[in-house]
Design an enzyme around this catalytic site. Structure first.
Site, short mmCIF file in Angstrom:
data_model
loop_
_atom_site.label_atom_id
_atom_site.label_comp_id
_atom_site.label_asym_id
_atom_site.label_seq_id
_atom_site.Cartn_x
_atom_site.Cartn_y
_atom_site.Cartn_z
N SER A 36 0.82 -1.22 0.00
CA SER A 36 0.00 0.00 0.00
C SER A 36 0.85 1.26 0.00
O SER A 36 1.70 1.46 0.87
CB SER A 36 -0.90 0.02 1.24
OG SER A 36 -1.82 -1.03 1.22
N HIS A 67 -3.07 0.82 -4.74
CA HIS A 67 -2.51 -0.26 -5.55
C HIS A 67 -2.91 -0.03 -7.00
O HIS A 67 -4.08 -0.19 -7.37
CB HIS A 67 -3.02 -1.62 -5.07
CG HIS A 67 -2.58 -1.99 -3.69
ND1 HIS A 67 -1.58 -2.91 -3.45
CD2 HIS A 67 -2.97 -1.54 -2.47
CE1 HIS A 67 -1.40 -3.03 -2.14
NE2 HIS A 67 -2.22 -2.20 -1.54
N HIS A 89 -5.43 -9.09 -2.23
CA HIS A 89 -5.68 -9.38 -0.82
C HIS A 89 -6.83 -10.37 -0.66
O HIS A 89 -7.80 -10.35 -1.43
CB HIS A 89 -6.03 -8.10 -0.05
CG HIS A 89 -4.97 -7.05 -0.09
ND1 HIS A 89 -4.82 -6.19 -1.16
CD2 HIS A 89 -4.01 -6.73 0.81
CE1 HIS A 89 -3.82 -5.37 -0.91
NE2 HIS A 89 -3.29 -5.67 0.26
N TYR A 91 -9.02 -10.23 1.61
CA TYR A 91 -10.24 -9.50 1.97
C TYR A 91 -10.98 -8.93 0.76
O TYR A 91 -12.13 -8.49 0.88
CB TYR A 91 -9.95 -8.41 3.00
CG TYR A 91 -9.05 -7.29 2.53
CD1 TYR A 91 -9.46 -6.35 1.59
CD2 TYR A 91 -7.77 -7.13 3.09
CE1 TYR A 91 -8.64 -5.31 1.18
CE2 TYR A 91 -6.94 -6.10 2.69
CZ TYR A 91 -7.38 -5.20 1.74
OH TYR A 91 -6.55 -4.17 1.34
N GLU A 92 -10.32 -8.91 -0.40
CA GLU A 92 -11.00 -8.42 -1.60
C GLU A 92 -12.02 -9.43 -2.13
O GLU A 92 -12.75 -9.14 -3.09
CB GLU A 92 -9.98 -8.10 -2.68
CG GLU A 92 -9.07 -6.92 -2.34
CD GLU A 92 -7.98 -6.69 -3.37
OE1 GLU A 92 -8.30 -6.15 -4.45
OE2 GLU A 92 -6.83 -7.08 -3.11
N ALA A 119 2.85 -2.55 4.07
CA ALA A 119 2.58 -1.61 5.15
C ALA A 119 2.04 -2.40 6.33
O ALA A 119 1.32 -3.39 6.15
CB ALA A 119 1.56 -0.56 4.69
N MET A 217 -2.41 -7.46 6.69
CA MET A 217 -3.46 -8.26 6.05
C MET A 217 -2.99 -8.88 4.74
O MET A 217 -3.80 -9.14 3.85
CB MET A 217 -4.69 -7.37 5.78
CG MET A 217 -5.24 -6.66 6.99
SD MET A 217 -6.55 -5.49 6.53
CE MET A 217 -6.79 -4.63 8.10
N SER A 218 -1.70 -9.10 4.59
CA SER A 218 -1.19 -9.60 3.31
C SER A 218 0.09 -10.39 3.52
O SER A 218 0.41 -10.81 4.63
CB SER A 218 -0.91 -8.42 2.36
OG SER A 218 0.18 -7.65 2.84
N ASN A 241 1.48 2.82 11.19
CA ASN A 241 0.81 3.39 12.36
C ASN A 241 0.99 2.48 13.56
O ASN A 241 1.51 1.36 13.43
CB ASN A 241 -0.69 3.59 12.07
CG ASN A 241 -1.34 2.36 11.48
OD1 ASN A 241 -0.90 1.23 11.71
ND2 ASN A 241 -2.39 2.55 10.71
N HIS A 253 -7.19 3.92 6.66
CA HIS A 253 -6.29 3.52 5.57
C HIS A 253 -5.56 4.73 5.00
O HIS A 253 -4.43 4.60 4.51
CB HIS A 253 -7.07 2.81 4.47
CG HIS A 253 -6.19 2.16 3.44
ND1 HIS A 253 -5.39 1.08 3.74
CD2 HIS A 253 -5.95 2.45 2.13
CE1 HIS A 253 -4.71 0.71 2.67
NE2 HIS A 253 -5.03 1.53 1.68
#
Length: 283
Positions: A36, A67, A89, A91-92, A119, A217-218, A241, A253
């Site tokens: 990201s 992306h 991802h 989650y997509e 990230a 998440m990746s 963060n 995000h």
């Protein structure tokens, strides 16, 4: 996945591999996945061949913000490389096999090194937003594994060992380059959740107890498949963060994209330096 669907998946991988191989005209030494907000690293690639994901047969499209969704192949300091300017991802809504489809293509193409960037949220209290961290191990809490289903024995073993998934020589090389480029590079363990919701404060406390330093998440499914295919693996994470519960601020995000933009120059110097050094390695 049935044997019939597995055979279809393999055929799709082979068709995509032939397409990118013919489009690019050379075999990359390294495949770099840009997380990201880190797509600007691709701008350092010389003599680029740019291929939007939508033009590659069977290649899933990236939908996450930050992306761009394209392959950029060319040279970094004379070393042939291909970069994914945007990853896929779980989650997509894609399956594990779909999000690791590009890794299968890179492996089938003959690419030796798989270099992931991402990230992350800082779980360890010693990590600050903007820190670059060399991933030395991971914890998979995504609830799935991309190797489920029939195994393709010529791709890799049924039960691949993950003990040394992250290549020690590449990690040492990364730290040498970081020192030379005056880039502070820390070490850490990455834990992956499925997302897309950010983790709860309780989940972050659990992650810390389990030994995680970073959360995201990746990446983990990609690493598993790259290891399955016998590729050498390196991963660098940029802390975007503080993880949930460590501050009063809600997570967004946009915060991730903003911090990645500020870190892009340092990460670009690190990536270029590492890839350039691959050309000096004994083969």
């Amino acid at each position: 996945m049935s044997k019939e669907r597995s055979a279809e998946y393999r055929q799709h991988v082979e068709e995509a591999t032939v397409f990118v191989s013919r489009s690019v005209g050379f075999v990359p030494r390294a495949a770099v996945v840009l997380g990201s907000g880190l797509g600007s690293v691709a701008e350092a690639i010389e003599n680029p061949v740019v291929i939007p994901y939508g033009e590659i047969p069977h290649w899933p499209l990236s939908t996450a913000p930050g992306h761009k969704g394209r392959l950029v192949a060319g040279y970094l300091k004379g070393v042939p490389v291909v970069a994914m300017q945007g990853r896929l991802h779980y989650y997509e809504g894609y399956s594990m096999r779909e999000i690791t489809f590009p890794v299968r293509v890179f492996g089938g193409w003959g690419t030796e090194v798989f270099f992931a960037t991402n990230a992350s949220g800082g779980v360890h209290y010693g990590l600050l937003p903007g820190d670059l961290v060399l991933v030395v191990d991971h914890i998979n809490l995504m609830g799935a594994n991309p190797l489920f289903g029939p195994n393709e024995d010529d791709w890799g073993p049924r039960f691949p060992d993950m003990t040394l998934a992250y290549d020690k020589k590449l990690m040492a090389l990364a730290e040498e380059v970081a020192l030379r480029e005056s880039v502070n590079l820390k070490r850490g363990v990455y834990i992956a959740f499925a997302g897309p919701s950010f983790e709860t404060s309780a989940e972050i406390r659990m992650a810390r107890v389990l030994g995680a330093d970073l959360v995201g998440m990746s990446t983990v499914p990609e690493i598993i498949v790259a290891r399955h295919m016998g590729m050498r693996i390196l991963a660098v994470s940029c802390v975007a963060n503080y993880a949930a519960g460590m501050t009063e601020s809600p997570l967004t995000h946009q915060e991730v994209l903003d911090e990645m933009g500020r870190a892009a120059d340092r990460l670009t110097r690190l990536v270029v330096g590492i890839v350039a050094s691959l050309g000096e390695e004994g083969r």
